[in-house]
Design a protein around this motif. Structure first.
Motif, PDB file in Angstrom:
ATOM      1  N   HIS A 268       0.783  -1.167   0.076  1.00  0.00           N
ATOM      2  CA  HIS A 268      -0.115   0.096   0.030  1.00  0.00           C
ATOM      3  C   HIS A 268       0.826   1.303  -0.015  1.00  0.00           C
ATOM      4  CE1 HIS A 268      -3.242   2.804   0.920  1.00  0.00           C
ATOM      5  NE2 HIS A 268      -2.518   3.167   1.854  1.00  0.00           N
ATOM      6  N   LYS A 269       1.943   1.160   0.893  1.00  0.00           N
ATOM      7  CA  LYS A 269       2.892   2.332   0.769  1.00  0.00           C
ATOM      8  C   LYS A 269       3.410   2.454  -0.480  1.00  0.00           C
ATOM      9  CE  LYS A 269       3.932   2.206   5.940  1.00  0.00           C
ATOM     10  NZ  LYS A 269       3.633   3.556   6.271  1.00  0.00           N
ATOM     11  N   ALA A 270       3.855   1.409  -1.300  1.00  0.00           N
ATOM     12  CA  ALA A 270       4.412   1.493  -2.448  1.00  0.00           C
ATOM     13  C   ALA A 270       3.428   2.315  -3.369  1.00  0.00           C
ATOM     14  CB  ALA A 270       4.996   0.060  -3.048  1.00  0.00           C
ATOM     15  N   ASP A 275       0.971   7.231  -6.382  1.00  0.00           N
ATOM     16  CA  ASP A 275      -0.238   8.276  -6.383  1.00  0.00           C
ATOM     17  C   ASP A 275       0.298   9.586  -5.917  1.00  0.00           C
ATOM     18  OD1 ASP A 275      -1.792   6.151  -6.592  1.00  0.00           O
ATOM     19  OD2 ASP A 275      -2.750   6.129  -4.545  1.00  0.00           O
ATOM     20  N   HIS A 276       1.134   9.977  -5.242  1.00  0.00           N
ATOM     21  CA  HIS A 276       1.796  11.098  -5.016  1.00  0.00           C
ATOM     22  C   HIS A 276       2.741  11.746  -5.807  1.00  0.00           C
ATOM     23  CE1 HIS A 276      -0.932  11.571  -1.512  1.00  0.00           C
ATOM     24  NE2 HIS A 276      -0.712  10.451  -1.165  1.00  0.00           N
ATOM     25  N   VAL A 284      10.080   2.412  -3.708  1.00  0.00           N
ATOM     26  CA  VAL A 284       8.935   1.187  -4.202  1.00  0.00           C
ATOM     27  C   VAL A 284       9.670  -0.129  -4.333  1.00  0.00           C
ATOM     28  CG1 VAL A 284       7.497   0.263  -6.089  1.00  0.00           C
ATOM     29  CG2 VAL A 284       7.721   2.841  -5.512  1.00  0.00           C
ATOM     30  N   ALA A 285      10.753  -0.405  -4.885  1.00  0.00           N
ATOM     31  CA  ALA A 285      11.340  -1.514  -4.901  1.00  0.00           C
ATOM     32  C   ALA A 285      11.685  -2.231  -3.671  1.00  0.00           C
ATOM     33  CB  ALA A 285      12.535  -1.605  -5.930  1.00  0.00           C
ATOM     34  N   ARG A 286      12.248  -1.271  -2.845  1.00  0.00           N
ATOM     35  CA  ARG A 286      12.651  -1.774  -1.301  1.00  0.00           C
ATOM     36  C   ARG A 286      11.284  -2.364  -0.588  1.00  0.00           C
ATOM     37  NH1 ARG A 286      14.377   3.050   0.946  1.00  0.00           N
ATOM     38  NH2 ARG A 286      14.931   1.715   2.996  1.00  0.00           N
ATOM     39  N   LEU A 287      10.071  -1.646  -0.900  1.00  0.00           N
ATOM     40  CA  LEU A 287       9.053  -1.754  -0.202  1.00  0.00           C
ATOM     41  C   LEU A 287       8.318  -3.190  -0.684  1.00  0.00           C
ATOM     42  CD1 LEU A 287       7.078   1.740  -0.086  1.00  0.00           C
ATOM     43  CD2 LEU A 287       7.846   0.329   1.915  1.00  0.00           C
ATOM     44  N   VAL A 288       8.497  -3.572  -2.092  1.00  0.00           N
ATOM     45  CA  VAL A 288       8.309  -4.768  -2.659  1.00  0.00           C
ATOM     46  C   VAL A 288       8.869  -5.932  -2.184  1.00  0.00           C
ATOM     47  CG1 VAL A 288       7.889  -5.981  -4.754  1.00  0.00           C
ATOM     48  CG2 VAL A 288       6.974  -3.561  -4.638  1.00  0.00           C
ATOM     49  N   GLU A 289      10.186  -5.503  -2.119  1.00  0.00           N
ATOM     50  CA  GLU A 289      10.945  -6.453  -1.584  1.00  0.00           C
ATOM     51  C   GLU A 289      10.643  -6.865  -0.091  1.00  0.00           C
ATOM     52  OE1 GLU A 289      14.928  -4.814  -2.004  1.00  0.00           O
ATOM     53  OE2 GLU A 289      15.071  -4.982  -4.053  1.00  0.00           O
ATOM     54  N   PHE A 290      10.412  -6.055   0.668  1.00  0.00           N
ATOM     55  CA  PHE A 290       9.982  -6.337   2.220  1.00  0.00           C
ATOM     56  C   PHE A 290       8.759  -7.133   1.926  1.00  0.00           C
ATOM     57  CE2 PHE A 290       7.171  -5.535   5.467  1.00  0.00           C
ATOM     58  CZ  PHE A 290       8.106  -5.540   6.603  1.00  0.00           C
ATOM     59  N   ALA A 291       7.768  -6.779   1.281  1.00  0.00           N
ATOM     60  CA  ALA A 291       6.507  -7.625   1.216  1.00  0.00           C
ATOM     61  C   ALA A 291       6.923  -8.951   0.830  1.00  0.00           C
ATOM     62  CB  ALA A 291       5.560  -6.986   0.136  1.00  0.00           C
ATOM     63  N   GLY A 306      -3.128  -3.636  -7.570  1.00  0.00           N
ATOM     64  CA  GLY A 306      -3.060  -2.177  -7.310  1.00  0.00           C
ATOM     65  C   GLY A 306      -1.728  -1.458  -7.896  1.00  0.00           C
ATOM     66  N   LEU A 307      -0.864  -2.006  -7.319  1.00  0.00           N
ATOM     67  CA  LEU A 307       0.603  -1.549  -7.617  1.00  0.00           C
ATOM     68  C   LEU A 307       1.049  -1.850  -9.019  1.00  0.00           C
ATOM     69  CD1 LEU A 307       3.365  -0.203  -6.758  1.00  0.00           C
ATOM     70  CD2 LEU A 307       3.937  -2.183  -5.746  1.00  0.00           C
ATOM     71  N   ARG A 308       0.578  -2.975  -9.488  1.00  0.00           N
ATOM     72  CA  ARG A 308       1.082  -3.449 -10.930  1.00  0.00           C
ATOM     73  C   ARG A 308       0.085  -2.524 -11.845  1.00  0.00           C
ATOM     74  NH1 ARG A 308       0.911  -8.865  -8.748  1.00  0.00           N
ATOM     75  NH2 ARG A 308      -1.392  -8.960  -9.220  1.00  0.00           N
TER      76      ARG A 308
END
Length: 348
Positions: A268-270, A275-276, A284-291, A306-308
């Motif tokens: 969601h943060k990614a 959005d902003h 974004v890549a780091r957040l996806v890696e974390f997920a 949603g991110l895709r």
């Protein structure tokens, strides 16, 4: 009926500016017999002078000072180890308690022997005089510890800021205090551990504490990078389940719950970065890696879809798409509902 006593541990490092306000909030109309342990962790400001002056004016206050800085976790645990009260509260020197809060918490614990942890709402503020707080109500809710743990795992969050949490000292003696391995989320792990061994109490309809947000607070440090808090929360949950699994019902299910919740939040943060139009560096890549490292099926989550979509559209387009505006509106509604539920039940 004999009423329990309270120990308030006030750790302080370079918070001399706030120390007097903090301690005075504790000793002013406490509603409970108490001791206040002010521990200066080798401050470089005027904390020693202020702390010694406070102790000289009230026999309930004890002031001690470290010659070398030990860190906040060691200071918390030192204070808790010295606590003689039936109940204990760790109150950072930049925070404060609402008048009557200690008495309400102590009476709750007096009346409910199965409860090991009591908390209420916190009023957040930044500077100056303490803001107005709600004093009425104080309706009690007792929740089975495992149910409270389950709620935290489903949300993946900590619904307690810290200065509003009072713990039964005998419980701390049995389960231990803060863990050195968790400098930022040791409180979350400790609350989970308390709930694994006792029921949890919530005071509804009244404010219990003040939490100050300022440039040097831990709250600001967590906001500096979207991954900081996520990583530290994951560490808290992991450590809790590593050592407390035998005391948790359906531990495998709850572990899956918190991993899914954290992965959803990261994705969601990614998406919000798109959005902003704040897609920069490797955020974004780091957040996806974390997920993906947290939850094996992360790419099957709705947030991943949603991110895709946002990636295909690009940040400049996605912020203007009506469907995305609807998602943002839904997020605002969710925030309002979450805040209301927290005020009513103590859950996020």
């Amino acid at each position: 009926m004999t009423r329990g006593t309270m120990t308030v541990v006030v750790p302080c490092h370079d918070y001399g500016t706030y120390l007097g306000q903090c301690v005075n909030s504790v000793i002013d109309r406490p509603g409970v017999d108490l001791e206040v342990l002010v521990i200066d962790d080798a401050s470089t400001d005027d904390t020693p002078t202020i702390g010694a002056a406070l102790a000289a004016t009230d026999s309930r206050i004890t002031f001690t000072r470290h010659d070398e800085r030990l860190g906040h976790v060691a200071t918390y645990n030192e204070g808790l180890a010295r606590a003689t009260g039936d109940y204990a509260l760790v109150l950072s020197a930049d925070d404060a308690v609402v008048p009557g809060a200690l008495g309400r918490a102590a009476r709750f614990l007096d009346d409910e022997p199965t409860v090991g942890l009591v908390y209420g709402r916190t009023v957040f503020f930044e500077h100056g005089a303490l803001p107005l707080a709600r004093h009425g109500g104080g309706h009690r809710r007792v929740r089975a510890g495992n149910d409270w743990i389950a709620a935290r795992c489903r949300a993946g969050t900590n619904c307690i800021s810290s200065p509003e949490a009072v713990v039964r000292t005998s419980l701390l003696r049995r389960i231990g205090a803060y863990r050195d391995e968790l400098p930022m989320t040791g409180d979350l792990e400790l609350w989970l551990r308390c709930a694994a061994h006792a029921d949890v109490g919530y005071l509804r309809g009244t404010d219990q504490a003040y939490y100050r947000r300022h440039a040097n607070s831990m709250f600001r440090a967590r906001l500096a990078d979207p991954l900081i808090d996520l990583c530290h929360r994951r560490a808290a949950f992991e450590l809790f389940f590593t050592y407390q699994r035998l005391f948790v019902v359906d531990a495998d299910v709850l572990e899956d719950d918190y991993r899914r919740a954290l992965a959803r939040e990261a994705l969601h943060k990614a998406s919000r970065a798109y959005d902003h139009d704040r897609v920069s560096d490797r955020t974004v890549a780091r957040l996806v890696e974390f997920a993906e490292s947290t939850y094996e099926a992360a790419q099957s989550l709705p947030e991943a879809a949603g991110l895709r979509l946002r990636r295909r559209l690009g940040p400049r387009v996605s912020r203007w798409m009506p469907p995305l505006a609807g998602v943002a509106a839904a997020g605002r509604v969710r925030d309002v509902v979450t805040t209301w539920r927290w005020s009513r039940t103590g859950d996020l």
